[in-house]
Design a protein around this motif. Structure first.
Motif, PDB file in Angstrom:
ATOM      1  N   ALA A  10       0.994  -1.278  -0.134  1.00 25.93           N
ATOM      2  CA  ALA A  10      -0.022  -0.090  -0.071  1.00 25.93           C
ATOM      3  C   ALA A  10       0.831   1.329  -0.033  1.00 25.93           C
ATOM      4  CB  ALA A  10      -0.870  -0.029   1.414  1.00 25.93           C
ATOM      5  N   ARG A  11       0.492   2.205  -0.805  1.00 26.82           N
ATOM      6  CA  ARG A  11       1.082   3.440  -0.871  1.00 26.82           C
ATOM      7  C   ARG A  11       2.574   3.418  -1.188  1.00 26.82           C
ATOM      8  NH1 ARG A  11      -3.345   4.468  -0.831  1.00 26.82           N
ATOM      9  NH2 ARG A  11      -4.465   6.107   0.387  1.00 26.82           N
ATOM     10  N   GLU A 122       0.918  -6.604  -2.996  1.00 27.67           N
ATOM     11  CA  GLU A 122       1.226  -7.634  -2.260  1.00 27.67           C
ATOM     12  C   GLU A 122       0.392  -7.692  -0.885  1.00 27.67           C
ATOM     13  OE1 GLU A 122       3.351 -10.038  -3.195  1.00 27.67           O
ATOM     14  OE2 GLU A 122       3.246  -9.425  -4.993  1.00 27.67           O
ATOM     15  N   VAL A 123      -0.071  -8.686  -0.455  1.00 21.74           N
ATOM     16  CA  VAL A 123      -0.967  -8.688   0.797  1.00 21.74           C
ATOM     17  C   VAL A 123      -0.532  -9.597   1.761  1.00 21.74           C
ATOM     18  CG1 VAL A 123      -2.784  -7.497  -0.270  1.00 21.74           C
ATOM     19  CG2 VAL A 123      -2.953  -9.995  -0.126  1.00 21.74           C
ATOM     20  N   GLY A 126       1.926 -10.150   5.859  1.00 22.25           N
ATOM     21  CA  GLY A 126       1.948  -9.852   7.247  1.00 22.25           C
ATOM     22  C   GLY A 126       1.520 -10.921   8.152  1.00 22.25           C
TER      23      GLY A 126
ATOM     24  N   GLU B 122       8.436  -1.214   6.588  1.00 28.62           N
ATOM     25  CA  GLU B 122       7.349  -1.359   5.665  1.00 28.62           C
ATOM     26  C   GLU B 122       6.208  -2.074   6.587  1.00 28.62           C
ATOM     27  OE1 GLU B 122       7.292  -0.509   2.332  1.00 28.62           O
ATOM     28  OE2 GLU B 122       9.589   0.219   2.982  1.00 28.62           O
ATOM     29  N   VAL B 123       5.035  -1.355   6.419  1.00 27.36           N
ATOM     30  CA  VAL B 123       3.743  -1.773   6.953  1.00 27.36           C
ATOM     31  C   VAL B 123       2.734  -1.937   6.269  1.00 27.36           C
ATOM     32  CG1 VAL B 123       4.523  -0.529   9.057  1.00 27.36           C
ATOM     33  CG2 VAL B 123       2.807   0.517   7.589  1.00 27.36           C
ATOM     34  N   GLY B 124       2.971  -1.857   4.719  1.00 23.82           N
ATOM     35  CA  GLY B 124       1.832  -1.912   3.886  1.00 23.82           C
ATOM     36  C   GLY B 124       1.639  -3.255   2.928  1.00 23.82           C
ATOM     37  N   LEU B 125       2.492  -4.348   3.429  1.00 25.42           N
ATOM     38  CA  LEU B 125       2.382  -5.571   2.588  1.00 25.42           C
ATOM     39  C   LEU B 125       1.567  -6.563   3.189  1.00 25.42           C
ATOM     40  CD1 LEU B 125       5.864  -5.106   2.062  1.00 25.42           C
ATOM     41  CD2 LEU B 125       4.758  -5.279   0.068  1.00 25.42           C
ATOM     42  N   GLY B 126       0.511  -6.186   4.162  1.00 24.17           N
ATOM     43  CA  GLY B 126      -0.264  -7.325   4.562  1.00 24.17           C
ATOM     44  C   GLY B 126      -1.680  -6.945   4.095  1.00 24.17           C
ATOM     45  N   ILE B 127      -2.638  -7.587   4.703  1.00 24.95           N
ATOM     46  CA  ILE B 127      -4.150  -7.563   4.495  1.00 24.95           C
ATOM     47  C   ILE B 127      -4.447  -6.057   4.898  1.00 24.95           C
ATOM     48  CG2 ILE B 127      -6.151  -8.339   5.499  1.00 24.95           C
ATOM     49  CD1 ILE B 127      -5.697  -9.733   3.030  1.00 24.95           C
ATOM     50  N   PRO B 129      -5.934  -3.311   6.726  1.00 26.68           N
ATOM     51  CA  PRO B 129      -6.465  -3.267   8.289  1.00 26.68           C
ATOM     52  C   PRO B 129      -7.962  -2.940   8.434  1.00 26.68           C
ATOM     53  CG  PRO B 129      -4.462  -1.741   8.111  1.00 26.68           C
ATOM     54  CD  PRO B 129      -5.060  -2.276   6.719  1.00 26.68           C
ATOM     55  N   ASP B 130      -8.609  -3.784   9.274  1.00 31.51           N
ATOM     56  CA  ASP B 130     -10.099  -3.093   9.325  1.00 31.51           C
ATOM     57  C   ASP B 130     -10.386  -2.088   9.786  1.00 31.51           C
ATOM     58  OD1 ASP B 130     -11.228  -5.696   8.691  1.00 31.51           O
ATOM     59  OD2 ASP B 130     -10.731  -6.557  10.981  1.00 31.51           O
ATOM     60  N   ASN B 131      -9.444  -1.153  10.753  1.00 28.32           N
ATOM     61  CA  ASN B 131     -10.035   0.068  11.299  1.00 28.32           C
ATOM     62  C   ASN B 131      -9.241   1.118  10.660  1.00 28.32           C
ATOM     63  OD1 ASN B 131      -7.729   1.552  13.259  1.00 28.32           O
ATOM     64  ND2 ASN B 131      -7.551  -0.835  13.411  1.00 28.32           N
ATOM     65  N   ALA B 134      -5.633   2.472  11.589  1.00 28.70           N
ATOM     66  CA  ALA B 134      -4.409   1.742  10.972  1.00 28.70           C
ATOM     67  C   ALA B 134      -4.387   1.871   9.552  1.00 28.70           C
ATOM     68  CB  ALA B 134      -4.691   0.137  11.469  1.00 28.70           C
ATOM     69  N   ARG B 135      -5.478   2.253   8.835  1.00 26.19           N
ATOM     70  CA  ARG B 135      -5.297   2.230   7.046  1.00 26.19           C
ATOM     71  C   ARG B 135      -4.622   3.907   7.150  1.00 26.19           C
ATOM     72  NH1 ARG B 135     -10.441  -0.006   7.088  1.00 26.19           N
ATOM     73  NH2 ARG B 135     -11.352   2.260   6.564  1.00 26.19           N
ATOM     74  N   TYR B 137      -2.741   5.327   8.915  1.00 28.07           N
ATOM     75  CA  TYR B 137      -1.424   5.342   9.528  1.00 28.07           C
ATOM     76  C   TYR B 137      -0.174   4.539   8.279  1.00 28.07           C
ATOM     77  CZ  TYR B 137       2.965   3.921  11.847  1.00 28.07           C
ATOM     78  OH  TYR B 137       4.364   3.494  12.200  1.00 28.07           O
ATOM     79  N   ARG B 138      -1.094   3.491   7.887  1.00 28.95           N
ATOM     80  CA  ARG B 138       0.091   2.735   7.108  1.00 28.95           C
ATOM     81  C   ARG B 138       0.067   3.444   5.589  1.00 28.95           C
ATOM     82  NH1 ARG B 138      -1.988  -2.828   3.730  1.00 28.95           N
ATOM     83  NH2 ARG B 138      -3.776  -1.684   2.741  1.00 28.95           N
ATOM     84  N   ASP B 139      -1.091   4.369   5.365  1.00 27.27           N
ATOM     85  CA  ASP B 139      -0.830   5.052   4.155  1.00 27.27           C
ATOM     86  C   ASP B 139       0.058   6.390   4.405  1.00 27.27           C
ATOM     87  OD1 ASP B 139      -3.028   3.787   2.860  1.00 27.27           O
ATOM     88  OD2 ASP B 139      -4.590   5.217   3.020  1.00 27.27           O
ATOM     89  N   GLY B 142       3.601   4.922   4.318  1.00 27.79           N
ATOM     90  CA  GLY B 142       4.185   4.746   2.869  1.00 27.79           C
ATOM     91  C   GLY B 142       4.409   6.000   2.161  1.00 27.79           C
TER      92      GLY B 142
ATOM     93  N   LEU C 125       5.760  -7.485   7.617  1.00 25.22           N
ATOM     94  CA  LEU C 125       5.656  -6.388   6.722  1.00 25.22           C
ATOM     95  C   LEU C 125       4.208  -5.768   6.716  1.00 25.22           C
ATOM     96  CD1 LEU C 125       7.999  -8.222   4.438  1.00 25.22           C
ATOM     97  CD2 LEU C 125       8.530  -5.731   4.897  1.00 25.22           C
ATOM     98  N   GLY C 126       3.459  -5.893   7.581  1.00 26.72           N
ATOM     99  CA  GLY C 126       2.065  -5.551   7.976  1.00 26.72           C
ATOM    100  C   GLY C 126       1.960  -4.719   8.773  1.00 26.72           C
ATOM    101  N   ILE C 127       0.814  -4.172   9.139  1.00 22.38           N
ATOM    102  CA  ILE C 127       0.769  -3.152  10.370  1.00 22.38           C
ATOM    103  C   ILE C 127       0.951  -3.991  11.706  1.00 22.38           C
ATOM    104  CG2 ILE C 127      -1.618  -2.601  11.699  1.00 22.38           C
ATOM    105  CD1 ILE C 127      -0.548  -0.124  10.051  1.00 22.38           C
TER     106      ILE C 127
END
Lengths: 167, 167, 167
Positions: A10-11, A122-123, A126, B122-127, B129-131, B134-135, B137-139, B142, C125-127
């Motif tokens: 993401a981003r 890529e998802v 995590g 790097e925090v944007g390579l997982g699913i 986030p629900d909340n 967190a979205r 923050y990861r934006d 990035g 690499l995720g949140i």
């Protein structure tokens, strides 16, 4: 003509990089958005992407019928598909046969005359998600990325705006 | 003087690698921690990092005023900033104007005389986030990583302790 | 003989790539599964992997005693361990001393006569996960990957089915 897959988190700068690649091709580029403006967050994001791209693009929204859109727009400038993971998400929500849709897309990509630049995410890097739906989605996304990377002529992995060449 | 960005996932060996890079520069290195010892987990982690670094470092804690700290410590040995993602998190919690803070940091980095080694995640390579927080923050993370990578002279992506050169 | 670590995200094509590497070695390859068929999802996955591998493999299930299994199978064809992150998860659930188990594995790998191909996952690499257990797991996985990468002769990071050479 080349099929280029741009993947990353993401981003990470995937869309920007994909735009540069699509504009490098002669002819008027076609932007195929798989996102609908479903909520405020998405509406804002679509507007930002559009402002950055500037004019000069043919725009098209295709949440589901992506393969058909590629067939119909073939023969002119490059097509930029942004993005495959959203398309997959749309397929899953609509209850469509996603493995078949991915196979059909891969097949169509092999015979396109105009270039195609595809953005994906890529998802799967995590922690394993708690809920089964999220796990199914990330599994599907991983398989899709492998399949499309398999038929692509070039694959780039973007981290912090910088590309790594995978293929 | 060079600005070096070290990015990667959690426990990928980023800090250790960044320490090696900072110590390779003549002069006494400055360690700028953006973390406060807020809880037991963090206190333990800070103690471990300090034990590994050993003595010989000038230590400084700057949860928010990172740009100021770089200006004030310029002219001596290398500065190691560990880490940008925690700094961003602190800015968000404090309600600060983070896009402006990032722009200011990027601007300051361009004119530093002593080297700066910055660690980020790097925090944007997982699913996704629900909340929404967190979205957001990861934006933000990035975008920050893209911006700082854009002004850096070198960027390395660390996986399993091993660096890949991005720039 | 070489120790090869294959890392990457979920459904990135790690196992498939590891199988190719293991089959390239003369002698009958040994498949060491760290997964038990605990639920339907896992049972299905194990069946799929087995169908893809085809016959010709010696199969062994070792949820915990991985180091012992490597010692016992040394001297013949390559061993494929799939995967380290599941083994770590098993160690944590069993309440075993995982740092010691990892150190012992690393030590054993240094002296194997037959090749070993190990599959692991990048999970950091995720949140940052909300719950402390997930954080502890991803920290442990990151440290394990660094340790095993440190003793490996080759390390490959797989994205979308395509390998990047890290070592």
């Amino acid at each position: 003509m080349p099929v280029i897959l741009i993947t990353g988190g993401a981003r990470s700068g995937k869309s920007r990089h994909a735009e540069v690649r699509a504009r490098a091709v002669p002819g008027r580029p076609v932007y195929i958005a798989t996102a609908g403006a479903l909520d405020e967050e998405m509406t804002e994001r679509i507007a930002k992407h559009r402002a950055r791209r500037g004019s000069g693009w043919i725009e098209r929204e295709e949440p589901l019928r992506l393969t058909q859109a590629l067939i119909e727009t073939d023969g002119g400038g490059a097509r930029l598909v942004d993005c495959l993971t959203l398309w997959l998400s749309n397929l899953l929500h609509a209850g469509n046969d996603w493995p078949q849709a991915i196979a059909k897309l891969a097949d169509t990509l092999k015979s396109q005359r105009s270039p195609v630049v595809l953005v994906t995410n890529e998802v799967g890097l995590g922690i394993v998600p708690d809920n089964a739906l999220a796990r199914a989605y990330r599994d599907a996304a991983g398989l899709m990325n492998q399949t499309i990377a398999g038929v692509a002529d070039e694959v780039e992995f973007i981290v912090a705006g910088l590309p790594m060449k995978l293929k």
